[in-house]
Enzyme design. Sequence first.
Site, PDB file in Angstrom:
ATOM      1  N   LYS A  85       0.837  -1.216   0.000  1.00 36.07           N
ATOM      2  CA  LYS A  85       0.000   0.000   0.000  1.00 36.07           C
ATOM      3  C   LYS A  85       0.866   1.258   0.000  1.00 36.07           C
ATOM      4  CE  LYS A  85      -2.069  -1.243   3.880  1.00 36.07           C
ATOM      5  NZ  LYS A  85      -1.417  -2.531   4.159  1.00 36.07           N
ATOM      6  N   ARG A  89     -10.229   0.433   7.930  1.00 30.20           N
ATOM      7  CA  ARG A  89      -9.694  -0.883   8.265  1.00 30.20           C
ATOM      8  C   ARG A  89     -10.652  -1.707   9.135  1.00 30.20           C
ATOM      9  NH1 ARG A  89      -3.422  -1.620   9.351  1.00 30.20           N
ATOM     10  NH2 ARG A  89      -3.318   0.351   8.304  1.00 30.20           N
ATOM     11  N   ARG A  95      11.736  -5.639   5.247  1.00 29.56           N
ATOM     12  CA  ARG A  95      11.491  -4.193   5.075  1.00 29.56           C
ATOM     13  C   ARG A  95      12.404  -3.418   6.029  1.00 29.56           C
ATOM     14  NH1 ARG A  95       5.581  -1.756   5.587  1.00 29.56           N
ATOM     15  NH2 ARG A  95       5.617  -2.834   7.589  1.00 29.56           N
ATOM     16  N   ARG A 144      10.902  -1.632  11.380  1.00 31.66           N
ATOM     17  CA  ARG A 144       9.750  -1.150  12.150  1.00 31.66           C
ATOM     18  C   ARG A 144       9.495  -2.089  13.323  1.00 31.66           C
ATOM     19  NH1 ARG A 144       4.709   0.327   8.238  1.00 31.66           N
ATOM     20  NH2 ARG A 144       3.598  -0.898   9.781  1.00 31.66           N
ATOM     21  N   ARG A 203      -0.541  -9.191  13.368  1.00 32.89           N
ATOM     22  CA  ARG A 203      -1.162  -8.232  12.434  1.00 32.89           C
ATOM     23  C   ARG A 203      -1.930  -8.956  11.328  1.00 32.89           C
ATOM     24  NH1 ARG A 203       3.901  -5.265  10.725  1.00 32.89           N
ATOM     25  NH2 ARG A 203       2.583  -4.053   9.316  1.00 32.89           N
TER      26      ARG A 203
END
Length: 211
Positions: A13, A87, A126, A155, A166
Amino acid sequence: MRLALFGPPGAGKGTQAKLLVERQGLTHISTGDIIRHAIRAETPLGQEVKKFVDAGQLVPDEVVWKLAKQAIANEGHDDFILDGYPRTVPQAEWMEAYLDEQDASLHAFVSLVVPDEQLVDRLSKRRVHVETGETYHLDFKPPPADIDDAMIKQRSDDKPEKVRERLAVYKEETQPVETFYRERGLLVEIDGVGDFEQVYERIVEAVQDQA
Ligand code: AP5
Ligand code: MG
């Protein structure tokens, strides 16, 4: 054009929103970025929501809707791309009622489809620049060699146990939002597997007739 980019953690996204902003002149509204900024700045809001983000849980609907509404109002309702909002079904209902009132409904709700194994790989590799927020991937988009290593971090919610949480929260609380938009005739499903440019082309092609 008013778009929402939807999909599980790691679907791309943020990556695609950045390309759409650069090339289509849309404004990026990322509730995740707004929340992380508040946490870093240790604002009262940041202190309130940190425990949810750290646990891989959603921040309460009322809190996030207030942030999203403020951001949308600041953009003047014309051209924006929502990343990570809505969401939950209540978030979608509140936003749609508000956008209808403003005569500014979404043109498309773009859902990026990526299999779970690939999501886990993308998130574990990431890395993010702590100051610019630029997002990298150790294999597909490595940080340039001239950037100080100390500025590149993972992160906190990308640790494997947080990623599992998640993904579970996504399936339970977030996926039903797709049905909401399918029923409104706005759902556009995009294959999110492929290189960054291929996915971008698919999105642009799919949404160009919607405006
Ligand atoms: P948020 O920041 O929105 O996180 P998320 O939805 O979990 O999504 P991510 O940012 O992890 O993934 P992405 O889809 O943006 O993927 P990216 O482009 O980076 O939210 C964080 C937290 O904030 C939530 O858990 C919650 O607590 C809270 N929150 C936010 N909004 C909320 C809301 N509305 N309600 C309640 N709580 C909320 O890509 C991932 C990696 O893959 C990158 O390394 C990238 O380089 C790589 N990559 C991207 N595309 C490709 C490709 N095509 N091929 C290979 N690699 C790729
Ligand atoms: Mg993101």
